[in-house]
Write an enzyme that holds these catalytic residues in place. Structure first.
Site, short mmCIF file in Angstrom:
data_model
loop_
_atom_site.label_atom_id
_atom_site.label_comp_id
_atom_site.label_asym_id
_atom_site.label_seq_id
_atom_site.Cartn_x
_atom_site.Cartn_y
_atom_site.Cartn_z
N GLN A 1 2.58 8.01 -5.61
CA GLN A 1 3.65 7.35 -4.87
C GLN A 1 3.99 6.01 -5.51
O GLN A 1 3.14 5.38 -6.15
CB GLN A 1 3.23 7.15 -3.41
N ARG B 1 0.83 -1.21 0.00
CA ARG B 1 0.00 0.00 0.00
C ARG B 1 0.86 1.25 0.00
O ARG B 1 1.85 1.34 0.74
CB ARG B 1 -0.91 0.04 1.24
N VAL B 2 0.49 2.20 -0.86
CA VAL B 2 1.01 3.55 -0.80
C VAL B 2 -0.18 4.48 -0.65
O VAL B 2 -1.31 4.10 -0.97
CB VAL B 2 1.86 3.92 -2.04
N SER B 3 0.06 5.69 -0.18
CA SER B 3 -1.06 6.55 0.20
C SER B 3 -1.73 7.29 -0.95
O SER B 3 -2.85 7.75 -0.82
CB SER B 3 -0.59 7.58 1.25
N SER B 4 -1.05 7.41 -2.09
CA SER B 4 -1.65 8.16 -3.20
C SER B 4 -1.18 7.61 -4.54
O SER B 4 -0.23 6.82 -4.61
CB SER B 4 -1.28 9.65 -3.10
#
Length: 212
Positions: free
Chosen positions: A15, A9-12
């Protein structure tokens, strides 16, 4: 036969998740068993995470890069961890701290293992949530400073490009849900419907011009 899966998972959308993916592959995880979300960790309403959870069965093993990749909400992290490791009876390993966060080790210790796991999990989940709050605070402070200097321009407006048009059409044709469309575009609900409104207004304008 038990599966080995990886969750990244990355936040946006902007990324890069490559580092996490390479870690999963180094553990021999096949591409089809690597689930990737590009979304905030504030909750677990994430398409790929929910898909992985539905796909998960007893005896499966899930690798995550670190606990904060799982999420950043204190209560939700604990609930999700326990659901996977105790209700489904699968296992989770955090690669950045395998000594503390390998559910297989806690299970082998019986009741005392559950107690130790709960304590470690509570501590690290709390730290993850506090870090999320600090990030939001730093962002808010940065915006205030930028505004005071006349440099804050708000979020960059997302263009209505060919990708949006394609996903919009697929959604309107009933092939995907609005939630799926938002995930594919990396847009929040309000932003998505604002873009839809702009796009449809533009279509109506173009149609009217042709009729004139």
């Amino acid at each position: 036969m038990p599966k080995t899966m990886g969750y990244c998972r990355v936040s946006s959308m902007d990324q890069n998740e490559t580092r996490q993916i390479l870690k999963m592959k180094s553990h021999g995880i096949d591409d089809r068993y690597i689930f990737i979300d590009k979304k905030s960790g504030k909750d677990f309403n994430r398409l790929e995470y929910q898909l992985m959870k539905r796909f998960c069965e007893e005896g499966d093993l899930i690798y995550i890069d670190s606990l904060d990749r799982l999420g950043r909400n204190y209560d939700d992290i604990i609930n999700e961890w326990k659901y996977i490791t105790r209700k489904i009876n699968a296992n989770i390993v955090c690669l950045d701290n395998e000594t503390l966060f390998d559910s297989r080790k806690f299970k082998s210790m019986g009741d005392i293992g559950k107690l130790m796991e709960d304590q470690f999990l509570s501590l690290l989940s709390y730290v993850a949530e506090q870090e999320r709050k600090k990030i939001k605070q730093r962002q808010a402070e940065g915006i205030i400073i930028a505004k005071s200097r006349g440099k804050y321009k708000g979020r960059k407006k997302i263009e209505i490009n060919s990708k949006f048009q394609k996903i919009y059409t697929t959604w309107k044709d009933g092939e995907i849900t609005a939630t799926n469309a938002m995930e594919l575009l990396g847009l929040k609900r309000n932003t998505f419907y604002r873009r839809v409104k702009e796009y449809e207004a533009n279509l109506r304008s173009q149609l009217k011009q042709r009729e004139d």
